[in-house]
Structure formats: structure tokens, C-alpha cells
Design an enzyme around this catalytic site. Structure first.
Site, PDB file in Angstrom:
ATOM      1  N   SER A 547     -11.041   5.101  -7.471  1.00 26.03           N
ATOM      2  CA  SER A 547     -12.194   5.626  -6.736  1.00 26.03           C
ATOM      3  C   SER A 547     -13.124   4.470  -6.400  1.00 26.03           C
ATOM      4  O   SER A 547     -13.096   3.411  -7.052  1.00 26.03           O
ATOM      5  CB  SER A 547     -12.937   6.661  -7.587  1.00 26.03           C
ATOM      6  OG  SER A 547     -14.192   6.989  -7.009  1.00 26.03           O
ATOM      7  N   TYR A 560     -17.241   9.507 -15.382  1.00 28.56           N
ATOM      8  CA  TYR A 560     -16.212   9.318 -14.350  1.00 28.56           C
ATOM      9  C   TYR A 560     -16.097   7.838 -13.990  1.00 28.56           C
ATOM     10  O   TYR A 560     -15.002   7.277 -13.973  1.00 28.56           O
ATOM     11  CB  TYR A 560     -16.579  10.158 -13.131  1.00 28.56           C
ATOM     12  CG  TYR A 560     -15.581  10.104 -11.999  1.00 28.56           C
ATOM     13  CD1 TYR A 560     -14.408  10.845 -12.048  1.00 28.56           C
ATOM     14  CD2 TYR A 560     -15.825   9.322 -10.875  1.00 28.56           C
ATOM     15  CE1 TYR A 560     -13.497  10.807 -11.002  1.00 28.56           C
ATOM     16  CE2 TYR A 560     -14.922   9.283  -9.831  1.00 28.56           C
ATOM     17  CZ  TYR A 560     -13.753  10.017  -9.896  1.00 28.56           C
ATOM     18  OH  TYR A 560     -12.856   9.977  -8.856  1.00 28.56           O
TER      19      TYR A 560
END
Length: 672
Positions: A547, A560
Site C-alpha cells: 500500500s 495498518y
């Protein structure tokens, strides 16, 4: 008031069209009925037809009975077709077949469809419907030594039996001759014609009678069996992960091959010893040669290292002796292995060869195995028509990941499903690994609807459990022969700042996004190392879908981001360790995928989570959150699946990129 002549003509021709559709619909119905059952037809074989006084409709080459429609039947002019029976042709086998093919083409009213090579046999039988199949039970008798002794008791006195003759014009002329003799003796044509080492023709003016005849004959065969077929399922042993990937690489001397393993009680029986294998060491029927060739390998060993070394030597010797590579390998204690150009071909090879095992077993009730002779095998193996059928069995698909087997975790929906779809369209075999059974199966089914020779498989997998990852890799090896690309895509997100984040949520996010990447790499790298060991010019790939949050900190999203940052550390470390084994390890770091459920789910999507967590200052609505993120991207749009797949394929294509974190963020993140 009387109808005008033209009106009468119109009604006449309309009635003909209606009648044609009705009769063809019956032909289509019975063709599909038998075609979708492997005990009657395998690999698109068999032929069916319907005829009137003037025309014949016969299955066209390249069409499978299981799914055939009106477009799958070639229509021929019977007057022109009759010339084939009356003409004299060349004495040379192959020149004669070419001449016959040309005359069939001249009689063909549907030039875009190639009529079956058995068209003339269908034409000479004096019944409206001809249903030619290759039932396993019938061939168990037709491929047995005592076939002529048992014919009357099984098939009745009225059946016409014809000893083996090479397919094509010569067979047609013999069938025509025997039908005329039968007609002269009985006053009518035979409704059952049996061809040694080939199959059966059942004919009638009624499709219901055809069904009745087949039912009666199969019941009769069953009543004469000394021992029924074994039907017990047997697991393919887990040790295949230590064997099959190596065999696949040894067989992939040029392009990558696909291998598939099957095991059951029947396979076990014929792979248990060299003596048992000898009973399936030669083909019984032309179809076996078409799809499996005429020679097969047997390895009387199950120890992984020994199997690999024996295969290495046997494969080389096999090719040198026969001029072609083996398509079937039986391995004691392991199972039956098909070696194909793609997944569709391995399925056909396994189905056809398993049918051969059944024929061999059944023939024991009727005097034992009656194989085709070397001369008969040679004719089929070089016959132009059969070569055409073999070429039709190879489904061409050209893609940038052609014949690579790719596991995509979290591929049941969203980003993962999109990545899997794009790669399937580029020629890959896809394994959908996901916890969601319903959506995972649906995703695999949709992927299999995409045209091409490769397949998709769903395997229920919890990537936080090593034993389930091992099961995933084992199933992949059984179905496709190895793993070329592992895409670690599955992940979860729980947004929240220090005050909101619970230890339980932090641990969950870390376990799935960070720990599981390690678990997966540990398991899959074992198979990849085995593959690179046996093919010098081959490289495998592990690709983590990371990501942009793995490249830049994320406010109130530290669980995350921390896992993703750690993932890049793992990527770089794995790359250093696995480079000597020619396994590349890279990450792709997508920008925000706004259209997927991760962001857009109305209940737990990131837009909702970020709004609730107050991550975007001043945001009052979901649209405010979305616009905030769009404003940070120079290209002013979200990331798409196609954007990411281009990055994935780039990394696969490269032989000189490993340990990289490739940003696909529309410029939101720029590497320094």
C-alpha cells in the site's frame, strides 16, 4: 377465398423450417443428454446426425456434444454426398483421405463448419437419427479378446459387428458393404452397429427408441460383468509437493507445461506394479491416441528423490525413442499425472486415460485386453484428420503470463478478484485463496467462464494458519503442477488513533497484514526452490500487494501502516535470502482503490471508518472524505486494478528486479 400461389409457397416453406427446427431440436437434446456424461463421451468425441431425403445434419468437428446447438451441425447435400460412395479414389492412404475430404467439402452447405470424418457412415445408415458414442461399458467389450464369442449374448442376434478397420474411407466402405449384406438378409438396416476397438452406432427414426436401445445394452453388459469397476476415492498424497513441481520443470523444456494429478482406486490398481501397468501400456481406441498418444511412462517408486531422478532419465529416453514427450505418467503410490500444454488439455488427458483404465478393467470380464496393433496405432498417429482433432484439443491463448500458475490470496472479491481476473485473461492458471467460500467459488466460476485453455480453482484458506497455507499450495500443485507466482494480497484494516485502537484489533491487523506474509512465503518458497532447481532459465515470483501506507505514515491508521511498513522490510529481506534460488520478491504499493469494498463498503468501508475516526479534519460526509483523498493525487483519480496488474506483470517480466516496493499511486507518493 383461395390463397394466392405465392402465399401457399410461403406456408409450405415455413412448415419445412418449423419441421426442421423440431427435428434438429430432438437431435440437439439427445446429443447434449449423452454428451454431458463421461460414461458415453469424453473430450468432445462421438457424432450424431439427422437426415431427410435431401439433407444430412451431422456434428461438425470442434464442437462438443455436451453443449452443441444448431450452429454445431454441418448441413450437407445428400445427392452430392452420395458421390463419395460411388467414386474411385487413390490407393495412397493419405491422398485418398484428402480427396474424400474435398468431396465432403463440396457437399457441405455450411462451409464454415467442417463435417465429421464419419459423415458418410451416417449417410449410408437408413434411419433418420444416428447416435454414435464411445460408451465405456461398450468399449469394455469391444476392446476385449473374446468380443466375438460374447456378442450374441450381450448385444443380441440383430447387432452388426465389424472387426477393426482404420478410420476414414476404408472403414466407411466396409460399413457400407456390411449394411447392404445385412439389408439383403433381413430386409432392413441394423439399428446397432458395433466397431471393434472404436465404439457403437445406434440408429432409429425415433430418438426415444435410441434411448431404449442404449439402456437395454448397458444393462446387458452390466449383468455380464465378473467384477464391477472400483469407485472408491483415494487422496493424492501430500508428498506430491516434493515431486510434481520438479517433474513439471523437467518436462518444460521450452514453454511452461501444466501438470495435474489424479488418484482413485482404479488408478491405484494399475499403478501398483509393472504387471498391472502392462495392461494399460498400449491404446485401445483411436481417441486415446489422439489425446494421450500411444506410449506412457510408469515409475515403480514413490520416494520423492528417486521418482525425480527416474523421471529425468525416463523422460529424456522417451523423447529420444518416440519423437514426442509423454502425456501420461503413472507413479506407484502417487497417482496418474497428465502433462499438457494448458489446464484444459490436462483435464482431457486425465479423463481419456482414466476411461482407458476402465476399459482395461472391464475387458477382464470378456477375455482380457485387446490392444490396437502397432500398424493401427501408426495410422492414427499420422492421420491428417486425427491431427486436426488433436489440434482442436489445444486451446490457444496468448498472454503475458501464459501457462503460469498464480495464487492470489483474498481473491474472492475486490482488489484480489480484479487482479485474478486480469491475470486469467493474460493466460494464467489462477488459484483463488479466500476464507469466503460462497464468494470464492463464485469468483472461480466467473474466471472459468473467460475463454482460454487455463483454469481457475478456489481453495478455502485462512492465511493466518500455516496448515491451511500448506493445504493451499498442495491443492495448487495437484491441479496445476506448481506455483510460479504467489500474490500476497489478503489484508484487513482497522482504522483508529491511539485512544481508539484496541490491542486485539492491533494484533489482528498485524497478524493478517504482516505475520501471514511470512507464513505464506515460508510455505510457497519450498515449492519454488524445487522448481528453480530443475530448470536453469526459470525464475519464480512472490509479490506482496502492499500500500502507499507502507511508504508513508498514515494518521490514525498506524496498525495498518505499521504492518505495511514491516511488509516492505520482509520483502527486502526475503529478496536477499531467496535471490540465489532465483525467486524474486517484490511489493506493489497501490494508491487508494476507491471503487472496491475496502473503501466503499457502506458499513465498514474506509470512507466510513475515516469519517467516524475523524481522520479527515472538517469532513462532514463520506463525499468530503473522498474528495480529500482525490485532492492529494496529481492524476486526480483513484488507483484501478489494471494499474496494479501492470505493475505486477512488470515485476514478473523483469529478471533484474527484486526487493523493490513499486509505487502505483498516481503520484501521491514519489520515491526519493
Amino acid at each position: 377465398m383461395r390463397l394466392q400461389h405465392s402465399q401457399k409457397e410461403n406456408i409450405f416453406f415455413q412448415n419445412i423450417i418449423i419441421e426442421k427446427k423440431m427435428t434438429l431440436s430432438k437431435l440437439i437434446e439427445i446429443s447434449r443428454e449423452y454428451g454431458r456424461h463421461k460414461e458415453f463421451v469424453i473430450a468432445g468425441g462421438g457424432n450424431t446426425s439427422y437426415k431427410t431425403a435431401d439433407h444430412l445434419w451431422v456434428k461438425a468437428s470442434g464442437h462438443a456434444l455436451a453443449t452443441i446447438g444448431e450452429e454445431g451441425f454441418a448441413q450437407l447435400d445428400r445427392k452430392k454426398l452420395a458421390l463419395v460412395a460411388s467414386k474411385s479414389y487413390s490407393d495412397d492412404n493419405f491422398e485418398r483421405e484428402r480427396q474424400v475430404k474435398d468431396d465432403l467439402a463440396a457437399a457441405n452447405l455450411t462451409s464454415e463448419r467442417r463435417p465429421s470424418v464419419e459423415t458418410s457412415m451416417h449417410d449410408v445408415i437408413d434411419y433418420s437419427y444416428v447416435i454414435h458414442l464411445h460408451p465405456t461399458a461398450v468399449n469394455g467389450v469391444m476392446c476385449a479378446n473374446d468380443v466375438e464369442k460374447v456378442l450374441p449374448s450381450i448385444f443380441g442376434e440383430d447387432a452388426l459387428y465389424i472387426p477393426y478397420i482404420d478410420p476414414g474411407y476404408i472403414l466407411f466402405k466396409e460399413v457400407e458393404k456390411q449394411i447392404k449384406l445385412y439389408r439383403a438378409a433381413h430386409g432392413f438396416d441394423p439399428k446397432v452397429i458395433l466397431l471393434q476397438n472404436h465404439g457403437i452406432f445406434v440408429s432409429s427414426d425415433s430418438v426415444d427408441e435410441v434411448r431404449d436401445i442404449y439402456d437395454r445394452l448397458l444393462k446387458s453388459i452390466d449383468s455380464h460383468l465378473k467384477q464391477p469397476l472400483p469407485t472408491q476415492e483415494v487422496e493424492v498424497p501430500g508428498v506430491v509437493t516434493e515431486i510434481i513441481p520438479a517433474l513439471r520443470m523437467l518436462a518444460s523444456t521450452e514453454e511452461l507445461k501444466t501438470l495435474k494429478v489424479r488418484n482413485n482406486a482404479l488408478v491405484q490398481h494399475f499403478s501398483d506394479s509393472a504387471a498391472a501397468f502392462d495392461k494399460v501400456s498400449k491404446p485401445f481406441t483411436p481417441d486415446i491416441i489422439v489425446y494421450c498418444k500411444s506410449k506412457y511412462l510408469y515409475i515403480d517408486e514413490s520416494n520423492p528423490a528417486v521418482v525425480i531422478e527416474r523421471f529425468k532419465t525416463a523422460y529424456t529416453d522417451f523423447v529420444a525413442t518416440n519423437g514426442y514427450p509423454p502425456k501420461v505418467v503413472l507413479i506407484k503410490g502417487i497417482g496418474m499425472v497428465a502433462i499438457g500444454e494448458n489446464s484444459a488439455q490436462t483435464d482431457i488427458i486425465l479423463d481419456v486415460f482414466e476411461d482407458m483404465l476402465k476399459i482395461s478393467w472391464l475387458s477382464e470380464s470378456f477375455g482380457g485386453q485387446h490392444f490396437m496393433t502397432d500398424a493401427q496405432i501408426g495410422f492414427i498417429d499420422t492421420w491428417e484428420v486425427e491431427n486436426y482433432r488433436r489440434s482442436m484439443a489445444v486451446v490457444a491463448s496468448k498472454g503475458r503470463v501464459e501457462n503460469r500458475t498464480v495464487i492470489v490470496t483474498g481473491a474472492a472479491q475486490g482488489f484480489g478478484e480484479g487482479i485474478a481476473r486480469e491475470l486469467k485473461e493474460q493466460g494464467a492458471n489462477i488459484v483463488v485463496a479466500d476464507l469466503n467460500v460462497e464468494k470464492g467459488r463464485a469468483a472461480a466460476a466467473e474466471l472459468n467462464a473467460i475463454k482460454g485453455g487455463n483454469k481457475a480453482l478456489f481453495v478455502k484458506t485462512d492465511i493466518s494458519k500455516t496448515e491451511e497455507i500448506e493445504h493451499l499450495v498442495a491443492e495448487t500443485v495437484k491441479h496445476f503442477g506448481g506455483v510460479d507466482v504467489f500474490i500476497s494480497n489478503a489484508g484487513i484494516l482497522r482504522a483508529g488513533g491511539l485512544d481508539e485502537m484496541t490491542p486485539e484489533n492491533f494484533d489482528l491487523v498485524t497478524k493478517i497484514n504482516y505475520n501471514a506474509y511470512f507464513y505464506c512465503t515460508k510455505v510457497v518458497s519450498k515449492v519454488m526452490k524445487l522448481q528453480t532447481q530443475y530448470k536453469a532459465d526459470y525464475m519464480a515470483d512472490i509479490i506482496q500487494i502492499n500500500s502507499k501506507s507502507g511508504l508513508s505514515g498514515s494518521k490514525k491508521n498506524f496498525a495498518y501502516a505499521g504492518g505495511k511498513f514491516g511488509g516492505i522490510g520482509l520483502t527486502q529481506s526475503f529478496a536477499l535470502e531467496l535471490a540465489p534460488d532465483r525467486i524474486k520478491v517484490n511489493s506493489v504499493c497501490p494508491g487508494n482503490f476507491y471503487d472496491g469494498p475496502l473503501w466503499s463498503d457502506p458499513e465498514r468501508g474506509l470512507f466510513v471508518q475515516y469519517l467516524e475516526a475523524g481522520k479527515v479534519p472538517g469532513a462532514q460526509t463520506i463525499e468530503d472524505v473522498k474528495q480529500f483523498y482525490l485532492n492529494q493525487t496529481p492524476i486526480q483519480r483513484g488507483c484501478t486494478v489494471k494499474d496494479v496488474v501492470k505493475g505486477v506483470i512488470y515485476l514478473i517480466d523483469q529478471a533484474y528486479e527484486t526487493g523493490q516496493a513499486l509505487p502505483v499511486t498516481g503520484g501521491q507518493i514519489m520515491l526519493k
